[in-house]
Structure formats: structure tokens, C-alpha cells
Design a protein around this motif. Structure first.
Motif, PDB file in Angstrom:
ATOM      1  N   TYR A   1      -9.814   3.496  10.583  1.00 53.11           N
ATOM      2  CA  TYR A   1     -10.281   3.497   9.274  1.00 53.11           C
ATOM      3  C   TYR A   1     -11.300   2.218   8.895  1.00 53.11           C
ATOM      4  O   TYR A   1     -10.776   1.128   9.655  1.00 53.11           O
TER       5      TYR A   1
ATOM      6  N   ALA B   1     -11.018  -6.880  -0.867  1.00 51.99           N
ATOM      7  CA  ALA B   1     -10.668  -6.790  -2.287  1.00 51.99           C
ATOM      8  C   ALA B   1     -11.509  -7.967  -2.698  1.00 51.99           C
ATOM      9  O   ALA B   1     -11.868  -8.015  -4.048  1.00 51.99           O
ATOM     10  N   ARG B   2     -11.372  -9.204  -1.930  1.00 53.61           N
ATOM     11  CA  ARG B   2     -12.028 -10.354  -2.671  1.00 53.61           C
ATOM     12  C   ARG B   2     -13.500 -10.572  -2.367  1.00 53.61           C
ATOM     13  O   ARG B   2     -14.103 -10.696  -1.273  1.00 53.61           O
TER      14      ARG B   2
ATOM     15  N   TYR C   1      -7.860 -11.622   4.054  1.00 52.27           N
ATOM     16  CA  TYR C   1      -8.275 -10.049   3.152  1.00 52.27           C
ATOM     17  C   TYR C   1      -7.312  -9.143   3.227  1.00 52.27           C
ATOM     18  O   TYR C   1      -6.219  -9.213   3.914  1.00 52.27           O
ATOM     19  N   TYR C   2      -7.156  -8.538   1.959  1.00 57.14           N
ATOM     20  CA  TYR C   2      -6.560  -7.278   1.714  1.00 57.14           C
ATOM     21  C   TYR C   2      -7.510  -6.371   1.209  1.00 57.14           C
ATOM     22  O   TYR C   2      -8.548  -6.713   0.941  1.00 57.14           O
ATOM     23  N   PHE C   3      -7.220  -4.993   0.934  1.00 51.84           N
ATOM     24  CA  PHE C   3      -8.322  -4.012   1.135  1.00 51.84           C
ATOM     25  C   PHE C   3      -7.827  -3.003  -0.143  1.00 51.84           C
ATOM     26  O   PHE C   3      -7.141  -2.228  -0.212  1.00 51.84           O
ATOM     27  N   ASP C   4      -9.062  -2.930  -0.824  1.00 49.41           N
ATOM     28  CA  ASP C   4      -9.065  -2.111  -2.253  1.00 49.41           C
ATOM     29  C   ASP C   4      -9.724  -0.637  -1.946  1.00 49.41           C
ATOM     30  O   ASP C   4      -9.356   0.005  -2.740  1.00 49.41           O
TER      31      ASP C   4
ATOM     32  N   GLN D   1      -4.840   3.393  13.407  1.00 50.51           N
ATOM     33  CA  GLN D   1      -3.296   4.001  13.034  1.00 50.51           C
ATOM     34  C   GLN D   1      -2.947   5.133  13.821  1.00 50.51           C
ATOM     35  O   GLN D   1      -3.462   6.122  13.952  1.00 50.51           O
TER      36      GLN D   1
ATOM     37  N   GLN E   1       1.473  -5.631   3.930  1.00 51.17           N
ATOM     38  CA  GLN E   1       0.587  -6.490   4.637  1.00 51.17           C
ATOM     39  C   GLN E   1       0.495  -7.780   4.383  1.00 51.17           C
ATOM     40  O   GLN E   1       0.211  -8.108   3.277  1.00 51.17           O
TER      41      GLN E   1
ATOM     42  N   VAL F   1      -9.495  -0.734  10.717  1.00 51.50           N
ATOM     43  CA  VAL F   1      -8.024  -0.603  11.159  1.00 51.50           C
ATOM     44  C   VAL F   1      -7.826   0.666  11.785  1.00 51.50           C
ATOM     45  O   VAL F   1      -8.347   1.921  11.440  1.00 51.50           O
TER      46      VAL F   1
ATOM     47  N   TYR G   1       0.782  -1.230   0.066  1.00 52.76           N
ATOM     48  CA  TYR G   1       0.124  -0.009   0.115  1.00 52.76           C
ATOM     49  C   TYR G   1       0.839   1.306   0.018  1.00 52.76           C
ATOM     50  O   TYR G   1       2.078   1.000   0.541  1.00 52.76           O
TER      51      TYR G   1
ATOM     52  N   TRP H   1      -4.695  -3.743  12.656  1.00 51.50           N
ATOM     53  CA  TRP H   1      -6.028  -4.445  12.357  1.00 51.50           C
ATOM     54  C   TRP H   1      -6.607  -4.550  13.613  1.00 51.50           C
ATOM     55  O   TRP H   1      -6.269  -5.079  14.640  1.00 51.50           O
TER      56      TRP H   1
ATOM     57  N   TYR I   1       3.586   0.398   2.770  1.00 52.16           N
ATOM     58  CA  TYR I   1       3.424  -0.615   3.811  1.00 52.16           C
ATOM     59  C   TYR I   1       3.271  -1.813   3.080  1.00 52.16           C
ATOM     60  O   TYR I   1       2.632  -1.799   1.949  1.00 52.16           O
TER      61      TYR I   1
ATOM     62  N   GLY J   1       2.734   2.250  11.859  1.00 52.93           N
ATOM     63  CA  GLY J   1       1.942   1.226  11.090  1.00 52.93           C
ATOM     64  C   GLY J   1       0.531   0.988  11.289  1.00 52.93           C
ATOM     65  O   GLY J   1       0.296   1.145  12.494  1.00 52.93           O
ATOM     66  N   PRO J   2      -0.210   0.707  10.463  1.00 56.64           N
ATOM     67  CA  PRO J   2      -1.753   0.260  10.688  1.00 56.64           C
ATOM     68  C   PRO J   2      -1.792  -0.983  11.479  1.00 56.64           C
ATOM     69  O   PRO J   2      -0.956  -2.001  11.521  1.00 56.64           O
TER      70      PRO J   2
ATOM     71  N   TRP K   1     -10.771   2.370   1.080  1.00 55.10           N
ATOM     72  CA  TRP K   1     -10.654   2.779   2.410  1.00 55.10           C
ATOM     73  C   TRP K   1     -11.569   3.985   2.617  1.00 55.10           C
ATOM     74  O   TRP K   1     -11.580   4.755   1.730  1.00 55.10           O
ATOM     75  N   GLY K   2     -12.109   4.085   3.943  1.00 54.31           N
ATOM     76  CA  GLY K   2     -12.705   5.499   4.336  1.00 54.31           C
ATOM     77  C   GLY K   2     -11.496   6.344   4.566  1.00 54.31           C
ATOM     78  O   GLY K   2     -10.158   6.130   4.444  1.00 54.31           O
ATOM     79  N   LEU K   3     -12.046   7.715   4.696  1.00 50.28           N
ATOM     80  CA  LEU K   3     -11.089   8.841   5.132  1.00 50.28           C
ATOM     81  C   LEU K   3     -10.578   8.637   6.516  1.00 50.28           C
ATOM     82  O   LEU K   3      -9.687   9.454   6.827  1.00 50.28           O
TER      83      LEU K   3
ATOM     84  N   GLY L   1       3.388  -4.175   8.016  1.00 47.62           N
ATOM     85  CA  GLY L   1       4.684  -3.637   8.489  1.00 47.62           C
ATOM     86  C   GLY L   1       4.800  -2.291   8.980  1.00 47.62           C
ATOM     87  O   GLY L   1       3.780  -1.677   8.624  1.00 47.62           O
TER      88      GLY L   1
END
Lengths: 112, 127
Positions: free
Chosen positions: B95, B100-101, B112-115, B39, A94, B37, A41, B47, A92, B44-45, B117-119, A104
Motif C-alpha cells: 500500500y 496526515a501531517r 507520521y500517521y496516515f489519513d 501486509q 500504530q 506499507v 485504524y 512499514w 490496528y 499486521g502491516p 491509503w491506496g487500494l 500492532g
């Protein structure tokens, strides 16, 4: 699973090349589907994360070709060629190999 | 166009409560997991929690399990994070993000990974 990144920050000249490394504490390559469960990201100042690369090397739609991902198992690399001013951001990695997922600590890219 | 509109958050005292909301649009809500998530600036973020599109399956990070509750309202395409027994260390920018899946199973896969995001919405816990 713990994700580490190096370097913490780097400065690259416009048009230069940036290389960011990410290491996973365990192998995140699935033996069943031969996929690496690793995403990259970009986070520009004041903005949320933007997905650049999934499955270690698949560039998302709309992401410039100068961004590329490589690596397998525990060691991964994000490469940015022909660095532009808009690439200034924190990057980052992930893993998504299972819960809990983890990011990371980030690598800050600046222009020299 | 996928959009995630966040609201809620603010300032609370230690031991207090806050609720975050994330209203989604532009995709079939029931077919995608949603996550929270957080931050801390300069870090780093982290989860926090995840919920399947059907709302059946929920996961929590160890740091928030038993204090935070994730839920969803499919009629409103909205995910919530109820935060109780807040601690100073819960202070962060929170956030919501979309998996994405595509997932038709209704259950979380943990992969999961993320496509999108909110602000983000700020949470500050201080006495």
C-alpha cells in the motif's frame, strides 16, 4: 518500539461494547508537547486501512462518535460502543513516535 | 478529493525486480510525506519506506534497505518503489499512504500517521 494488542479477536453482540487494548514497548508520550503518538485504524475485509483516531484520542472527521480512544504512555484502548454490523473489521494501533514506525498485530472484531 | 492510484507489482522470481507506482491527487504533493506499507494476509502491516514531499529525505526499513529504492516525481505527483533482489518474504500486498501531517520542512520527521491509503498492489515472489 514493539506494539502488542489484545485480544487477538473478540465477538460482540450488536449494540454491545468492544474494548481493544494496545501496548507500546516504550513510552510514546512526548514530554515536550504532552501528546501520545498513537493512531488507530480500521481495516474491513478486502479494503485498505482507514484512520479512526490520532494522538490516542482525537477522532477523525466522519468517524462515528461511538469510536473512542484513551490511554497514555504505554497503554492505550480503543472502545466501540453500540457495535454495528459495519464495524466488523480488524483494528490496528500504530505508534508514530519516530522511525521505524510500527503497527500492532491487529484485533479482529466479529458479531456474536 | 484525495486519491492514491497504485499500479505495478505482479510476479517475480527470487532475485528479480519490480516497480510500484502511486499517483496522488487532491492535495499539495510537496507538503506531505508518502510511505509504502506492506501486509501479508492475516498479519499486521509493516512499514517499508518513506519519502518527504520534496523527495529530499528518505527512510527505509532494515528489511529492505539496500534492495528497495523509494523516489518521487513531483511533476507527476507520483511516488515509486523500485524493488530489487526480491526475496520470497517480500511477497505481500503493498500500500502507498499519505502522511496526515502537513510538513513544510521538506524533511521526514518520522512521526507520521496516515489519513489516505491506496487500494494496494500485490507482489508475489516465487520460483
Amino acid at each position: 518500539i514493539v506494539m502488542t494488542q489484545s485480544p487477538d479477536s473478540l465477538a460482540v453482540s450488536l449494540g454491545g461494547r468492544a474494548t481493544i487494548d494496545c501496548k507500546s514497548s516504550v513510552n510514546i508520550l512526548s514530554f515536550s508537547n504532552k501528546k501520545n503518538y498513537l493512531a488507530w485504524y480500521q481495516q474491513r475485509p478486502g479494503q485498505p486501512l482507514k484512520l479512526l483516531i490520532s494522538w490516542a484520542s482525537i477522532r477523525e472527521s466522519g468517524v462515528p462518535e461511538r469510536f473512542s480512544g484513551s490511554g497514555s504512555g504505554t497503554d492505550f484502548t480503543l472502545s466501540i460502543s453500540n457495535v454495528q454490523a459495519e464495524d466488523v473489521a480488524v483494528y490496528y494501533c500504530q505508534h508514530h513516535f519516530g522511525s521505524p514506525l510500527a503497527f500492532g498485530p491487529g484485533t479482529r472484531l466479529e458479531i456474536k | 478529493e484525495v486519491q492514491l492510484f497504485q499500479s505495478g507489482g505482479g510476479v517475480a522470481q527470487p532475485g528479480g525486480s519490480l516497480r510500484l507506482s502511486c499517483e496522488a491527487s487532491g492535495f499539495t504533493f510537496v507538503n506531505y510525506a508518502m510511505i509504502w506499507v506492506r501486509q501479508v494476509p492475516g498479519r499486521g502491516p509493516e512499514w517499508v519506506s518513506a519519502i518527504s514531499g520534496t523527495g529530499i529525505s528518505k527512510y527505509y526499513a532494515d528489511s529492505v534497505r539496500g534492495r528497495f529504492t523509494i523516489s518521487s516525481d513531483r511533476s507527476k505527483n507520483t511516488v515509486y518503489l523500485e524493488m530489487n533482489s526480491l526475496r520470497v518474504e517480500d511477497s505481500a500486498l503493498y500500500y502507498c499512504a499519505k502522511d496526515a501531517r502537513y510538513n513544510s520542512s521538506g524533511y521526514l520527521t518520522g512521526t507520521y500517521y496516515f489519513d489516505f491509503w491506496g487500494l494496494g498492489t500485490a507482489v508475489s515472489v516465487s520460483s
